[in-house]
Design a protein around this motif. Structure first.
Motif, PDB file in Angstrom:
ATOM      1  N   VAL A 177       0.859  -1.183   0.000  1.00 59.65           N
ATOM      2  CA  VAL A 177       0.000   0.000   0.000  1.00 59.65           C
ATOM      3  C   VAL A 177       0.894   1.231   0.000  1.00 59.65           C
ATOM      4  O   VAL A 177       1.778   1.366   0.849  1.00 59.65           O
ATOM      5  N   ILE A 178       0.656   2.107  -0.968  1.00 56.96           N
ATOM      6  CA  ILE A 178       1.473   3.298  -1.129  1.00 56.96           C
ATOM      7  C   ILE A 178       0.709   4.496  -0.566  1.00 56.96           C
ATOM      8  O   ILE A 178      -0.462   4.704  -0.887  1.00 56.96           O
ATOM      9  N   TYR A 179       1.375   5.280   0.266  1.00 55.31           N
ATOM     10  CA  TYR A 179       0.764   6.451   0.882  1.00 55.31           C
ATOM     11  C   TYR A 179       1.528   7.709   0.457  1.00 55.31           C
ATOM     12  O   TYR A 179       2.392   8.203   1.179  1.00 55.31           O
ATOM     13  N   PRO A 180       1.211   8.256  -0.723  1.00 51.00           N
ATOM     14  CA  PRO A 180       1.898   9.481  -1.138  1.00 51.00           C
ATOM     15  C   PRO A 180       1.373  10.694  -0.378  1.00 51.00           C
ATOM     16  O   PRO A 180       0.186  10.793  -0.045  1.00 51.00           O
ATOM     17  N   GLY A 181       2.283  11.633  -0.137  1.00 48.16           N
ATOM     18  CA  GLY A 181       1.880  12.953   0.304  1.00 48.16           C
ATOM     19  C   GLY A 181       1.712  13.838  -0.912  1.00 48.16           C
ATOM     20  O   GLY A 181       1.192  13.399  -1.939  1.00 48.16           O
ATOM     21  N   SER A 182       2.168  15.066  -0.830  1.00 50.47           N
ATOM     22  CA  SER A 182       2.042  15.986  -1.962  1.00 50.47           C
ATOM     23  C   SER A 182       3.071  15.637  -3.034  1.00 50.47           C
ATOM     24  O   SER A 182       4.281  15.686  -2.795  1.00 50.47           O
ATOM     25  N   VAL A 183       2.564  15.271  -4.212  1.00 48.74           N
ATOM     26  CA  VAL A 183       3.398  14.984  -5.374  1.00 48.74           C
ATOM     27  C   VAL A 183       2.964  15.946  -6.475  1.00 48.74           C
ATOM     28  O   VAL A 183       1.765  16.229  -6.628  1.00 48.74           O
ATOM     29  N   ALA A 184       3.910  16.456  -7.229  1.00 48.65           N
ATOM     30  CA  ALA A 184       3.629  17.503  -8.221  1.00 48.65           C
ATOM     31  C   ALA A 184       2.918  16.932  -9.442  1.00 48.65           C
ATOM     32  O   ALA A 184       3.528  16.662 -10.484  1.00 48.65           O
ATOM     33  N   THR A 185       1.615  16.722  -9.306  1.00 49.96           N
ATOM     34  CA  THR A 185       0.775  16.189 -10.370  1.00 49.96           C
ATOM     35  C   THR A 185      -0.436  17.107 -10.554  1.00 49.96           C
ATOM     36  O   THR A 185      -0.538  18.154  -9.922  1.00 49.96           O
ATOM     37  N   ASP A 186      -1.368  16.670 -11.386  1.00 55.18           N
ATOM     38  CA  ASP A 186      -2.604  17.429 -11.608  1.00 55.18           C
ATOM     39  C   ASP A 186      -3.723  17.008 -10.656  1.00 55.18           C
ATOM     40  O   ASP A 186      -4.891  17.319 -10.897  1.00 55.18           O
ATOM     41  N   VAL A 187      -3.394  16.315  -9.576  1.00 56.01           N
ATOM     42  CA  VAL A 187      -4.420  15.759  -8.700  1.00 56.01           C
ATOM     43  C   VAL A 187      -5.352  16.836  -8.147  1.00 56.01           C
ATOM     44  O   VAL A 187      -6.575  16.639  -8.065  1.00 56.01           O
ATOM     45  N   SER A 188      -4.809  17.970  -7.769  1.00 55.17           N
ATOM     46  CA  SER A 188      -5.647  19.039  -7.220  1.00 55.17           C
ATOM     47  C   SER A 188      -6.451  19.740  -8.315  1.00 55.17           C
ATOM     48  O   SER A 188      -7.617  20.088  -8.125  1.00 55.17           O
ATOM     49  N   ARG A 189      -5.826  19.930  -9.460  1.00 48.64           N
ATOM     50  CA  ARG A 189      -6.509  20.582 -10.586  1.00 48.64           C
ATOM     51  C   ARG A 189      -7.714  19.756 -11.050  1.00 48.64           C
ATOM     52  O   ARG A 189      -8.747  20.296 -11.446  1.00 48.64           O
ATOM     53  N   ASN A 190      -7.577  18.431 -10.996  1.00 50.90           N
ATOM     54  CA  ASN A 190      -8.646  17.542 -11.449  1.00 50.90           C
ATOM     55  C   ASN A 190      -9.620  17.140 -10.344  1.00 50.90           C
ATOM     56  O   ASN A 190     -10.560  16.383 -10.582  1.00 50.90           O
ATOM     57  N   ALA A 191      -9.386  17.636  -9.130  1.00 47.62           N
ATOM     58  CA  ALA A 191     -10.238  17.268  -7.992  1.00 47.62           C
ATOM     59  C   ALA A 191     -11.673  17.750  -8.204  1.00 47.62           C
ATOM     60  O   ALA A 191     -11.921  18.764  -8.866  1.00 47.62           O
TER      61      ALA A 191
END
Length: 270
Positions: A177-191
């Motif tokens: 199980v992978i638990y990423p924190g803040s990674v520089a992706t479009d995750v917030s833009r696409n939220a």
């Protein structure tokens, strides 16, 4: 552990962590299967990879498409590594959020990831080897404001993966199980926002987050080392994740129940 000649199947592979994992595993000699909804973007990722690549576009919520993709993946080269990475985040307060948004996020981030894994389980358990990776989040360990639906889904995905790991502990299949924190992706833009529309803008903490390739390298190194819980975060996010880390001895204890015949006893009792 060598990944040379292995096959890694990654969902949500058109960008972000998924695309970075594809590039890093290919650089380490693995063949790659890329899945997502956007075939053109998957083709762009595939064009940069140095090993053999298969593109299998499908919507994770379409069970028929997902099963067809599974059959093609297995028939191609088999699947040694599967990454359940497709997902969507959220930026809205619970009091403002339509229940349809909860259903959509949980369907994409949890139910669809379980369905894809379930379709592949007969293959990996039949081979007696392999790695199943589930991309949760620090928000899958710590409840984070403005992400109640996302947290519910990511906590749930981790729970499914932990239980599955115990069940498969005698099979040769490893679950991570992978638990990423803040990674520089479009995750917030696409939220998704409270009404289900896309947010359309990013957060500074995301924009200044871990580069996707660095995150991918950290993930794959940890898989290679046999880690079951893999926290990929810095600073406060890393500290929060470590505070909620499941002790290895507890994971071993649950696996020990399976080794001692717990599942067989439960089945016998009906």
């Amino acid at each position: 552990m060598s990944f040379e000649g292995k096959t890694a199947w990654i969902t949500g592979a058109s960008s972000g962590i998924g695309a970075a994992l594809a590039r890093e595993w290919a650089n380490r000699g693995a063949n790659i299967i890329l899945s997502g909804r956007d075939e053109a973007r998957l083709a762009e990722v595939a064009a940069d990879l140095p090993t053999e690549t298969l593109i299998l576009p499908f919507d994770v919520r379409d069970d028929a498409e997902m099963q067809a993709a599974t059959d093609k993946a297995v028939a191609w080269k088999g699947v040694d590594i599967f990454v359940a990475n497709a997902g969507v985040s959220q930026r809205s307060a619970a009091v403002d959020t339509d229940i349809a948004v909860y259903r959509e996020i949980i369907d994409i981030d949890l139910t669809a990831q379980i369905a894809a894994t379930q379709a592949l389980l007969p293959h990996v358990t039949g081979r007696g080897s392999g790695h199943l990776l589930f991309i949760s989040s620090i928000a899958g360990k710590v409840g984070v404001p403005m992400r109640t639906a996302y947290c519910a889904a990511k906590f749930g995905l981790a729970g499914y993966a932990d239980a599955l790991r115990a069940e498969l502990s005698q099979s040769g299949v490893q679950v991570h199980v992978i638990y990423p924190g803040s990674v520089a992706t479009d995750v917030s833009r696409n939220a998704l926002t409270s009404d289900g529309s896309k947010r359309g803008r990013s957060d500074s903490v995301i924009d200044n987050g871990i580069p996707p390739l660095e995150a991918a390298q950290r993930i794959i190194d940890a898989v290679e080392a046999g880690q079951r819980e893999i926290i990929v975060a810095n600073g406060m996010e890393q500290a929060m994740g470590e505070m909620r880390r499941t002790p290895d001895q507890l994971l071993d204890q649950v696996a020990g129940m399976v080794a001692a015949g717990y599942m067989e006893k439960m089945k016998a009792e009906g």
